[in-house]
Scaffold this motif. Structure first.
Motif, PDB file in Angstrom:
ATOM      1  N   SER A  52       0.795  -1.239   0.000  1.00 42.98           N
ATOM      2  CA  SER A  52       0.000   0.000   0.000  1.00 42.98           C
ATOM      3  C   SER A  52       0.827   1.289   0.000  1.00 42.98           C
ATOM      4  N   CYS A  53       1.954   1.256  -0.707  1.00 41.34           N
ATOM      5  CA  CYS A  53       2.753   2.485  -0.892  1.00 41.34           C
ATOM      6  C   CYS A  53       2.398   3.176  -2.186  1.00 41.34           C
ATOM      7  N   ARG A 103      -0.183   4.883   4.711  1.00 43.38           N
ATOM      8  CA  ARG A 103      -0.537   3.814   3.765  1.00 43.38           C
ATOM      9  C   ARG A 103      -1.930   3.260   4.057  1.00 43.38           C
TER      10      ARG A 103
END
Ligand code: DC
Length: 235
Positions: free
Chosen positions: A19-20, A163
């Motif tokens: 989730s970057c 994130r």
């Protein structure tokens, strides 16, 4: 300018924490350079979905033996979807792009991605897909295992809370009301699972460049990459 290098189709590896925004960024880079984008996380998610659909999970426990025995029956393909500007994933010919993105798959994927035989199969596929260069791959082991000689290696990171917030909004926009706390827990658990698994753990390749995008805009991120790219092709 060295025209040989300029015309060479580079291999670009984007690794980092979950989730970057790796996939979004990889897709943007591919569009900008006219390269092919390969979302390797989608492949691990697809195998996970297959395992769920075929009753290989008992709660969180994966029957790894059963999955290994069936690996040859799992055919993963990509088909370009112009409305998304990226390729959708198919499992044995059935569209799976939506179903691989659920929190259920996110919660179980680490069990599947830690199976050596699964990694062998998917790494070989990724190497074949990227053989001719002109590709941007995002994942966890691209710069270390899949393409250790990649021309540009980025290692992306951002604060876990940032994130989780991004992922939470993404899920909410799709009508998935998973609470923020659960999303954050999933982000933190996957970080740990990715870094601590025995085979191909997530780690920064020695020659990868760290990109922390906690406080960066999309444009700043692209400018950061283009600077690296131009240094590479204008040498
Ligand atoms: O990038 P993603 O969150 O969609 O990836 C899903 C999972 O797959 C992630 O938890 C780690 C695993 N993965 C991996 O082990 N190796 C890769 N090259 C890509 C993803």
């Amino acid at each position: 300018m060295n025209t040989t290098t300029q015309n060479k189709k580079l291999t670009i590896a984007i690794d980092g924490f979950s989730s970057c925004g790796k996939s979004t960024f990889a897709k943007q880079i591919a569009a900008r350079l006219g390269y092919v984008f390969i979302d390797t996380g989608a492949m691990y998610r697809a195998v996970t979905l297959y395992a769920i659909d075929h009753g290989m999970f008992f709660g969180c426990e994966l029957n790894a033996e059963q999955l290994i025995a069936e690996l040859d029956n799992i055919d993963i393909t990509f088909r370009y979807n112009p409305s998304r500007g990226a390729a959708d994933i198919y499992i044995n010919g059935s569209a799976a792009e939506q179903r691989i993105r659920t929190i259920e798959v996110s919660n179980l994927v680490s069990r599947v991605s830690s199976v050596a035989e699964v990694r062998q199969k998917l790494v070989a596929m990724q190497q074949a897909m990227g053989r001719d260069g002109g590709v941007v791959l995002d994942g966890r082991d691209i710069g270390t295992v899949v393409f250790p000689d990649a021309d540009i290696k980025l290692f992306m990171t951002a604060d876990p809370e940032v994130r989780a917030e991004r992922r939470y909004k993404e899920l909410a926009a799709k009508g998935d009301n998973t609470p923020y706390e659960e999303v954050l827990r999933n982000v933190v658990e996957r970080d740990a699972a990715d870094q601590n698994r025995a085979i191909s753990p997530l780690r920064k390749a020695d020659d990868a460049i760290v990109l922390d995008n906690s406080h960066m805009t999309v444009d700043e991120q692209m400018a950061f990459f283009m600077n690296l790219y131009e240094q590479k092709v204008c040498r």
